[in-house]
Structure formats: structure tokens, C-alpha cells
Enzyme design. Structure first.
Site, PDB file in Angstrom:
ATOM      1  N   HIS A   1       0.925  -1.251   0.014  1.00  0.00           N
ATOM      2  CA  HIS A   1      -0.022   0.037  -0.070  1.00  0.00           C
ATOM      3  C   HIS A   1       0.830   1.203   0.062  1.00  0.00           C
ATOM      4  O   HIS A   1       1.066   1.696   1.083  1.00  0.00           O
ATOM      5  CB  HIS A   1      -1.067  -0.077   1.260  1.00  0.00           C
ATOM      6  CG  HIS A   1      -2.177   1.013   1.172  1.00  0.00           C
ATOM      7  ND1 HIS A   1      -2.836   1.204   2.247  1.00  0.00           N
ATOM      8  CD2 HIS A   1      -2.173   2.299   0.435  1.00  0.00           C
ATOM      9  CE1 HIS A   1      -3.592   2.235   2.164  1.00  0.00           C
ATOM     10  NE2 HIS A   1      -3.300   2.818   1.080  1.00  0.00           N
TER      11      HIS A   1
ATOM     12  N   ARG B   1      -1.894   8.458  -5.878  1.00  0.00           N
ATOM     13  CA  ARG B   1      -2.392   9.278  -4.681  1.00  0.00           C
ATOM     14  C   ARG B   1      -4.168   8.959  -4.506  1.00  0.00           C
ATOM     15  O   ARG B   1      -4.831   9.293  -5.248  1.00  0.00           O
ATOM     16  CB  ARG B   1      -2.095  11.003  -4.595  1.00  0.00           C
ATOM     17  CG  ARG B   1      -2.361  11.601  -3.359  1.00  0.00           C
ATOM     18  CD  ARG B   1      -1.664  12.951  -3.544  1.00  0.00           C
ATOM     19  NE  ARG B   1      -2.462  13.804  -4.373  1.00  0.00           N
ATOM     20  CZ  ARG B   1      -3.295  14.464  -3.818  1.00  0.00           C
ATOM     21  NH1 ARG B   1      -3.776  14.577  -2.365  1.00  0.00           N
ATOM     22  NH2 ARG B   1      -4.018  15.581  -4.539  1.00  0.00           N
TER      23      ARG B   1
ATOM     24  N   GLU C   1       1.364   2.554   3.799  1.00  0.00           N
ATOM     25  CA  GLU C   1       0.715   3.797   3.213  1.00  0.00           C
ATOM     26  C   GLU C   1       1.990   4.993   3.136  1.00  0.00           C
ATOM     27  O   GLU C   1       1.382   5.946   3.174  1.00  0.00           O
ATOM     28  CB  GLU C   1      -0.461   4.011   4.236  1.00  0.00           C
ATOM     29  CG  GLU C   1      -1.268   4.852   3.564  1.00  0.00           C
ATOM     30  CD  GLU C   1      -2.374   5.217   4.720  1.00  0.00           C
ATOM     31  OE1 GLU C   1      -2.458   4.743   5.607  1.00  0.00           O
ATOM     32  OE2 GLU C   1      -3.392   6.116   4.494  1.00  0.00           O
TER      33      GLU C   1
END
Lengths: 338, 338
Positions: free
Chosen positions: B6, B69, B282
Site C-alpha cells: 500500500h 495518490r 501507506e
């Protein structure tokens, strides 16, 4: 003493909810609602004695802070006048339960909210419930639209008239959504938890508690996703140049223990200070079965709390002390009923 | 090998996002979008070498499954044609990153979704990204309205044409909302987490994985509120007479490790089987600071995973094995780049 701060009257006599159906049907057809049904004290006693009171006794809790069925508030249905009539009816029933069983239940009211209608509209009912019925708090729905999230966030001045009255009356609010009418959400699964998480985040990014240092919110269902993501929220606050979360929010925001497995309860007690946790079970509510992994009801949350590595002092806070502090009207009420 | 499933291209050259602003402004005014800006390989290299690649090396991870994004997808902006042009531009940039750094990044595409527009519309771009670019998955937004939740839930047949193509191409989807335009939500706080929780619940109450046994979803951000409330979801499933969650969902649903503190990671590893957890950070993303409690970046999730009481086999699954299985096109891609 063990105080359960989160119980709803999910077992009310059938004619009560039946009247609600008729009320909404009448509203849709432009008719007046039928007269309210008669409900006898015996019916109320039966609905409680076979339900919440029985479970209190079986599980060893003493007092439930009791409010109308949360999913049933249905603030997306009807309009301001139907919401007012329904809130009045529901709160009256809670008052009757608390009058019949004064040592077992203390009342919390639902508010006559409607999507897009000023929360100012809720003030009269809140005053009535606190001053006439002796209720100790209210449930505030941050999304009266039922899952479409159309009202301003809780930090918006839109809500301030209600907060002013809450502070004046010295009552907290449990921030609790109602039924989801949006098919994207499951009421007691995602909608409740998402309401909790959104509410916490709304508080975090607002000046709410600067403007109302005495305002108190209970975020139910263990705080939604918040304790699990406490690091994320700490980091987000820091990136936003906000004060640390304890300073920013924990004088005003409290979490209940409606988390239905031990690992979740362990997490809650690990990351949230004991001063900010209030014992609760949401019984009889969202989850009614027995956990095959433990042999006990999922919502028998006392069993989890008993297993947490808490000091006696912290356990007392979670079971009783915090509730007496967060609901400042509760001690006098408890003293009055012995 | 440590695979981070991720990562988003949050550091893309400035002219890329500037073009997006111009595109949306032009759309509002009924003009054509300006031509796409030139972006040199050197600019892309710089944006990665000083950002994601540097952190990969510092933190000791090897490969990031990389996508545009997430907040920037903005499916609530413009219409189907602006979404298509934007998705194409974003995915092309991801492809260029993956071509310049083939051993460090594998591509995942965003989809040209728009609120109310059939997901059928996404099929051509998904095919292009998988077949021409060698991408290994896609990001699917369950709420293209940006926080108003106006599209059908993920179990609805509305989404089935896209699922058919995903199964045919053998690619999973990370279920990831984009920017919240609803003031009730904070994008990376409540909206992301609520999207995760809602998506899980939508899967739970649908026939999705009966109809598509080969479909695979990754729920990011540690599964939103789900692992913390695993008891609640187990209980809700049982009350609904559904099979146990492992049988119902865990052949198809996976959680990443984007949880930014140790207690949350401990909970995740305790309640979710190791077969269903994929390492992720992330990064560079939602939380960018250093945790004053640890002295390390909040999103340096490897530090938490290292501290979990996992067997070597389970740790390998979380770091690598599960990603190879959940992204079935990944092993061939890894083999091709050595």
C-alpha cells in the site's frame, strides 16, 4: 456499584413501535397521527423484568443509564413535528421505566432532531426531560439524515445553542446515530461505528471544547475505530499542529466499553486512560447471541472487563466513578433513590 | 523479501497535480482541458529517490505495490470524461515509476470512476493497465461521491461487470475511498477508516463471494474498525444466520497493516489469521510525523510488525507470501525483473 452507561429500551411494548409506524404512514399521507396507545405499568414491568432487569441481575450490574431505542429514533423519517411527537413518546416511556425501577435505571433522552432542522429545536425537550423527569443526559445524533451525512459537523456553530443548554443543565451527550436508510451502511455494523469515528474526528478538528470546556461527549461502541487507530489520530493531530489528544480532547470525550471480544477490550484499556472509559454493554441491543468461542453472550462486556489487567482504582473508575463524574446529575439521583 | 502492498505516488512532480486543477477548472467553465504537461524521467526519479525509495531503503523494505495518490483520485469531481483523462494520466505516471524502478515498485491502477456512472466504464482502463503496463491490481472506490455514499454497496450487481473483468485478469482490488468533499468527514481520518468498515460490512451482507469465489479485496488501514470490533462482526453474522466470518469472507478479504501504533498491530495480529494480513505502510501518506512516544515515524509499520509475537512462517506470509498469493500476477513480474 456497576453502572452500565449504554442501554436502550429495545423491548418496549409492541404498541409503542406500532404507533410509530402509523405516525409515519399518516405523515406520508398528510393525515394526523392516531392517538397514542395505552401502555399499562404491567406491560412496562414485563418488558423490563424479562429483559434488561433479568440480564442486569444475571450479569451482576446495578444500574443502566437508559434511553430510547437508538435505531428507532429515525430522525430521517417524517419532519420536525413527527420527531417531536415521537421523542416525547419515547422519553415518556423511559421516564416510566425509571419511575418503576428507580434503583435500576436512570434516564437519558433522545432529542427531536430532523435532518436540516436547527438543533435549537431540541432544547425544550431536553429541558423537559432533565427538569421534569430527572434525566441525566441525552443522545445526540450527528447524522439525522440516516447515513447521507447532510448536517454540519459537530464542531459547527449550528449545534451551539444545544450545547449551551447542555452545559447550563450540566448533562452530557452520548453521540449516537440512528437507523441507516442509506443502503451503503448496515445500521448496527458500519453506520454506528462510522458515526463514532466521524464524531471523534469532528471534535478533533474543531474548537468545540475551547468554546465549551464543560461539554462532555460519550462516544459509544468503544469509540468506533478510534482506539484501534489511536496512533493514526495522534499522528494526524500532530501533523495538524494540534495539541496532543489527551490535552485536546480527553477532558471532554469519553469512550464506552461496548466492544464484544476480549482483544478489543484489551486494546481499549491499553491506549485510552482509565479516566476516559465508562463501562457499558449496549444490552439488549446490537448483538444478541452467545459467542461460541467463550460460551457467553457477546454483549456480556463485564466478563471482558473482569479479565483486564486493571488496578482496583481504575476498575472502580470504569465501573462507577467516571459515570458519576461524566453524568454530574447522577450522584444526586442515586442518593435520592437510596 | 518485504513487500509493502500500500503505497501511493504522493510525491509526483508538481505539474501533474497542477494540470488536474486546470482540468477541473476547464470542465467547470465548459472549456477543453489544456494539454498534459511534460514530465521528464529525471523529475520522476527525483520525486521517488528523495521520497519513497529513500524510505524503503532506510526502513528495510524491498518492493512497494504502488498506485496514484488516493485522495487525489477525486471521483466526485468533473464527470466520466474528466475521470477517464485523469486516471489515464495518473496510471501512466505509475507505469513510468515502475519502469524506472522495476525492482522497487509494482503498479496498481486507479479506476476512472464517477459517482452514478456504471463501473463498466472502468473496464477498458483496467485492461490497459494490466495488459499493457503489467499492473497487478486496482484501487476501487466504494464511494465515488466523496462522502455522501450515493452508489450501491459493493455487493450490488451494479459492480459485477468490473468484478468479472478483475477475475478474468486475475487482479485484486484494494477498496480505497478518495478525498472527502463532505464536511462531516476528514479525508485520512474518518473517511478512509469509515470506507474500510463500510466495505467490509457490505461484503458480509452480500452474496459477492459466492458469485465470485475468485475475487479478492484488500481492506486497507488495518481494516478500518473491523478487527477492533471482530467480536461485534462475528456476533452480527451469527445473528443474521450467516456462516462464520472465516468461511464467509476470509478466502476473499485481506487486511493491510497500516495501523500506526503497536497496540493496534497487536490486536490485528491477534484476531485476524496471518493468512489474511498483508504488510503495508501507506508511505508516504496520511501521517508523516515522528511519534514522540517511540522516536520513529508513525508509518514505519515494519517496526511494529517486528515486535509482534509471530512465528517465522507467519511473518513471512505477512511480509511476502500473502502478497504473492493475493496479487497473482506479482510473482511473474518479480521473476521478470530479477
Amino acid at each position: 456499584m456497576i453502572i452500565d452507561c449504554h442501554g436502550h429500551y429495545t423491548t418496549s411494548p409492541r404498541q409503542h413501535e406500532a404507533w410509530r409506524q402509523e405516525q409515519i404512514a399518516a405523515h406520508k399521507e398528510g393525515r394526523s397521527a392516531p392517538p397514542r396507545p395505552a401502555i399499562s405499568d404491567d406491560e412496562i414491568r414485563a418488558s423490563i423484568e424479562g429483559g434488561q432487569l433479568k440480564l442486569q441481575q444475571e450479569r451482576g450490574t446495578d444500574l443502566t443509564i437508559f434511553s430510547p431505542r437508538a435505531a428507532g429514533m429515525g430522525h430521517h423519517l417524517g419532519d420536525a413535528s413527527t420527531s417531536e411527537a415521537w421523542a416525547t413518546a419515547c422519553n415518556e416511556l423511559i421516564h416510566r421505566v425509571c419511575t418503576l425501577f428507580p434503583r435500576n435505571f436512570a434516564g437519558v433522552c433522545m432529542l427531536p432532531q430532523s435532518a436540516g432542522v436547527s438543533p435549537r429545536n431540541c432544547i425544550a425537550e431536553l429541558e423537559r426531560c432533565v427538569n421534569q423527569y430527572g434525566f441525566v443526559g441525552c443522545n445526540l445524533n450527528p447524522d439525522p439524515s440516516g447515513g447521507y451525512w447532510q448536517d454540519p459537523p459537530l464542531g459547527d456553530r449550528y449545534w451551539y445553542p444545544l450545547y449551551e443548554k447542555m452545559v447550563e443543565l450540566d448533562v452530557p451527550a452520548m453521540i449516537h446515530v440512528s437507523m441507516a436508510c442509506n443502503p451503503a451502511f448496515h445500521t448496527t455494523g458500519s453506520h454506528y461505528l462510522n458515526g463514532d469515528t466521524a464524531a471523534f474526528n469532528q471534535c478533533m478538528t474543531s474548537n468545540l471544547f475551547k468554546d465549551f470546556p464543560g461539554l462532555k461527549f460519550i462516544i459509544p461502541h468503544g469509540g468506533g475505530a478510534v482506539p484501534y487507530h489511536w496512533g493514526r489520530f495522534r499522528g494526524l493531530a500532530q501533523d495538524m499542529k494540534l495539541p496532543p489528544l489527551p490535552e485536546l480532547l480527553l477532558h471532554n470525550v469519553f469512550f464506552d466499553t461496548c466492544v464484544y471480544h476480549l482483544p478489543g477490550q484489551e486494546l481499549l484499556a491499553k491506549v485510552i486512560p482509565a479516566d476516559n472509559i465508562l463501562f457499558a454493554s449496549e444490552m439488549i441491543g446490537a448483538v444478541r447471541g452467545v459467542d461460541p468461542e467463550t460460551g457467553y453472550a457477546f454483549d456480556d462486556t463485564k466478563r471482558y472487563v473482569e479479565q483486564l489487567p486493571l488496578s482496583a482504582g481504575d476498575r472502580q473508575k470504569i465501573y462507577e466513578g467516571n459515570a458519576r463524574r461524566v453524568y454530574p446529575r447522577l450522584p444526586a439521583r442515586l442518593a435520592a433513590v437510596g
